[in-house]
Design an enzyme around this catalytic site. Structure first.
Site, PDB file in Angstrom:
ATOM      1  N   CYS A 383       0.861  -1.088   0.112  1.00 12.89           N
ATOM      2  CA  CYS A 383      -0.037  -0.049  -0.142  1.00 12.89           C
ATOM      3  C   CYS A 383       0.816   1.245  -0.073  1.00 12.89           C
ATOM      4  CB  CYS A 383      -1.027  -0.070   0.893  1.00 12.89           C
ATOM      5  SG  CYS A 383      -2.343   0.822   0.785  1.00 12.89           S
ATOM      6  N   HIS A 509      -3.702  -4.989   0.254  1.00 18.33           N
ATOM      7  CA  HIS A 509      -3.032  -5.878   1.638  1.00 18.33           C
ATOM      8  C   HIS A 509      -2.963  -7.235   1.757  1.00 18.33           C
ATOM      9  CE1 HIS A 509      -2.833  -2.061   3.788  1.00 18.33           C
ATOM     10  NE2 HIS A 509      -3.509  -1.511   2.932  1.00 18.33           N
ATOM     11  N   GLU A 511      -1.620  -9.362   3.319  1.00 17.06           N
ATOM     12  CA  GLU A 511      -1.578  -9.810   4.809  1.00 17.06           C
ATOM     13  C   GLU A 511      -2.707 -10.108   5.268  1.00 17.06           C
ATOM     14  OE1 GLU A 511      -0.934  -6.806   3.770  1.00 17.06           O
ATOM     15  OE2 GLU A 511      -1.448  -5.002   5.527  1.00 17.06           O
TER      16      GLU A 511
HETATM   17  N1  GLN Z   1      -2.283   6.642   2.848  1.00 17.37           N
HETATM   18  C1  GLN Z   1      -2.096   5.830   1.517  1.00 17.37           C
HETATM   19  C2  GLN Z   1      -3.595   6.033   0.666  1.00 17.37           C
HETATM   20  O1  GLN Z   1      -4.519   6.512   1.398  1.00 17.37           O
HETATM   21  C3  GLN Z   1      -2.112   4.507   1.670  1.00 17.37           C
HETATM   22  C4  GLN Z   1      -2.812   3.620   2.633  1.00 17.37           C
HETATM   23  C5  GLN Z   1      -2.480   2.449   3.217  1.00 17.37           C
HETATM   24  O2  GLN Z   1      -1.331   2.153   3.195  1.00 17.37           O
HETATM   25  N2  GLN Z   1      -3.111   1.783   3.681  1.00 17.37           N
HETATM   26  O3  GLN Z   1      -3.707   5.891  -0.271  1.00 17.37           O
END
Ligand code: GLN
Length: 541
Positions: A383, A509, A511
């Site tokens: 992310c 994600h 995970e």
């Molecule tokens: N802050 C970033 C976004 O909003 C990544 C979010 C995250 O890593 N879950 O896109």
């Protein structure tokens, strides 16, 4: 389904005794005896969901397939049971009140005074029974957050009392409590447990099974004492001794016959001894690794045990799959600078840059990615970690020196990561991100394709910002390739580098989907790459 059974898991004496692990272990054992289960968490706080809580407050925010931002215990439920959870599996006091207040405004209770009993307790019961009413489960296991005696848990305990009254033996309560060991007296003490059961009794709830967390084995005297004072047969006093890993707990509970006690109480056939051979094989690989690697986990909450819970558990699953011990070194991104990076990341066989929000520590993450890219160390960006990899590449390869994500620099000349159009209109914070499972199509011939070994995947998301397609051709020409695309919205979901042994960034994600039964392929692949890197270094001397 003929009569779903309801199991409540309450906690006494202290918090953090592991109600989530006991709930998940109970589910695992019942599953192994052929029963279908789902696990739910009721959280007593007034936030509508934990999405707006920072990890200092509540650890990681776990995301379900259907995009609910939930308590991290749901992660344990999925990792143990391999059954996906949903919004219905996590309910907070905030959500309960929000529903009741919306109903009141709509006029559903016209003429009535809206009260904790019956309106709030009815809504609590509705959100529990909804899982049973689906007809898919033999057991609904509901973990009540907090500790018995907390003011904010009272309506939940009252709902449990009412459900016991309505359902009789189709509903049981497991009370998890602590039996402290007093070193000076060299004795285990049962009094706190007696008090916490008394407190439950004051609310009209008699637990059927008492699970006792303890550092030392409980002898028969102790069990007899708990049995006598807490109104349960000795066989329903279950020892839960401190374990080497949480993954030992289902086996320990099987030895203690927790599942047998549950089935006896609800009057269902006990059947044959639960076969947990796959689980045992996993534990065997976990405890007898043949190799060892060191992975750096770079983030801004690394000092918090639970902030990256699912990532740490995914490393455990992937390590066992590779028969390799994964030593995770938590590294604070704030302290990373070009002048100290070599030193700070010394001896790592792989680098994972964690998800996150906001500016703090972001330059350190970018510096770490630069090091991983140039030194050809296996890299996984999740992310924000992927977004930082895109920024790093822009600055140092494409030569867009001021490139950034517009999350941090709204005026950048090179907004390589930018807000999605439909996100620009949103002014609320809670539950407004791109959340939950989305499909992604992998590009044949890429590394990620060889990892998943399939073309169409679906993974869970929690973010607002995206790869900016205006720059796509420039990246591709330079060697950072889009390896996975959401075709519906034309969004880049995965990037990888052509001229690097293992450099992958994922916008989603992975995970959240790693379980003991199915370790996530991206983590398995990453640890595989770390082993290879480690071996090459050491053979080469
Ligand atoms: N802050 C970033 C976004 O909003 C990544 C979010 C995250 O890593 N879950 O896109």
């Amino acid at each position: 389904m003929a009569g779903t059974k309801y199991i409540f898991v309450t906690g006494g004496v202290a918090s953090s005794l592991g109600k989530g692990i006991i709930s998940a272990s109970t589910a695992k054992l019942l599953q192994a005896r052929g029963y279908s289960t789902t696990i739910q968490k009721l959280d007593p706080y007034i936030n509508v969901d934990p999405g707006t809580l920072n990890p200092y407050e509540h650890g990681e925010c776990y995301v379900t397939e259907d995009g609910a931002e939930t308590d991290l215990d749901l992660g344990h439920y999925e990792r143990f049971s391999n059954v996906p959870t949903s919004q219905a599996n996590n309910v907070t006091t905030g959500r309960i009140y929000q529903t009741v207040i919306n109903k009141e405004r709509r006029g559903d209770y016209l003429g009535e005074t809206v009260q904790v009993i019956p309106h709030i307790t009815d809504e609590i019961k509705r959100s529990i029974k909804i899982l049973g009413d689906e007809g898919n489960y033999d057991f609904v296991i509901t973990e009540i957050g907090g500790t018995v005696g907390d003011i904010e848990s009272l309506p939940y305990i009252e709902a449990v009392r009412q459900m016991r009254f309505e359902l009789g033996d189709d509903c049981i309560v497991i009370h998890l409590t602590l039996i402290p060991y007093l070193a000076a007296a060299q004795e285990l003490k049962t009094k706190p447990t007696q008090h916490s059961v008394k407190m439950l009794l004051e609310s009209g709830v008699q637990p059927q099974i008492i699970v006792c967390r303890t550092q030392k084995p409980l002898n028969e005297n102790i069990k007899a004492k708990i049995s006598l004072f807490c109104n349960v047969p000795v066989s329903s006093v279950i020892e839960s001794i401190d374990a080497e890993t949480i993954y030992d707990v289902p086996l320990l509970m099987r030895e203690e016959k927790l599942d047998v006690e549950v089935l006896k109480k609800v009057g269902l056939p006990i059947g044959t001894y639960p076969d947990l051979s796959n689980w045992e094989a996993f534990l065997d690989r976990l405890k007898n690794p043949k190799k060892e690697v060191k992975v750096g986990l770079i983030g801004k909450y690394v000092e918090l045990k639970d902030a990256y819970k699912s990532i740490n558990e995914s490393f455990i699953h992937a390590g066992a799959e590779n028969e390799c011990k994964v030593n995770v070194e938590s590294i604070h991104s704030e302290g990373l600078k070009p002048e100290n990076i070599k030193d700070k990341l010394k001896g790592l066989d792989g680098i994972l840059v964690a998800p996150g929000f906001g500016e703090r520590g972001i330059e350190g993450k970018i510096t770490a990615i630069n090091f991983a890219r140039e030194q050809k160390i296996p890299f996984l960006g999740i992310c924000l970690g992927m977004q930082c990899a895109v920024v790093e590449y822009a600055r140092n390869v494409l030569n867009y020196k001021t490139a950034h994500t517009t999350e941090i620099d709204q005026k950048t000349k090179y907004p390589v990561i930018d807000l999605m159009e439909d996100q620009k209109k949103i002014d609320k914070k809670g539950g407004t991100m791109r959340l939950g499972s989305y499909p992604c199509t992998l590009t044949k011939g890429t590394k990620i394709y060889s990892i998943y070994k399939e073309e169409n995947i679906a993974e869970r998301h929690r973010h607002r910002y995206e790869f900016n397609n205006e720059f796509l051709d420039t990246y591709r020409d330079a060697g950072m390739i889009p390896a996975g695309i959401n075709l519906q919205d034309n969004l880049v979901e995965i990037i990888e580098l052509k001229d690097h042994p293992w450099f992958i960034g994922v916008q989603f994600h992975p995970e959240y989907r790693s379980t003991v039964a199915k370790p996530h392929p991206v983590f398995v692949g990453f640890i595989g790459a770390c082993i290879k890197y480690h071996d090459q270094l050491h053979v080469a001397g």
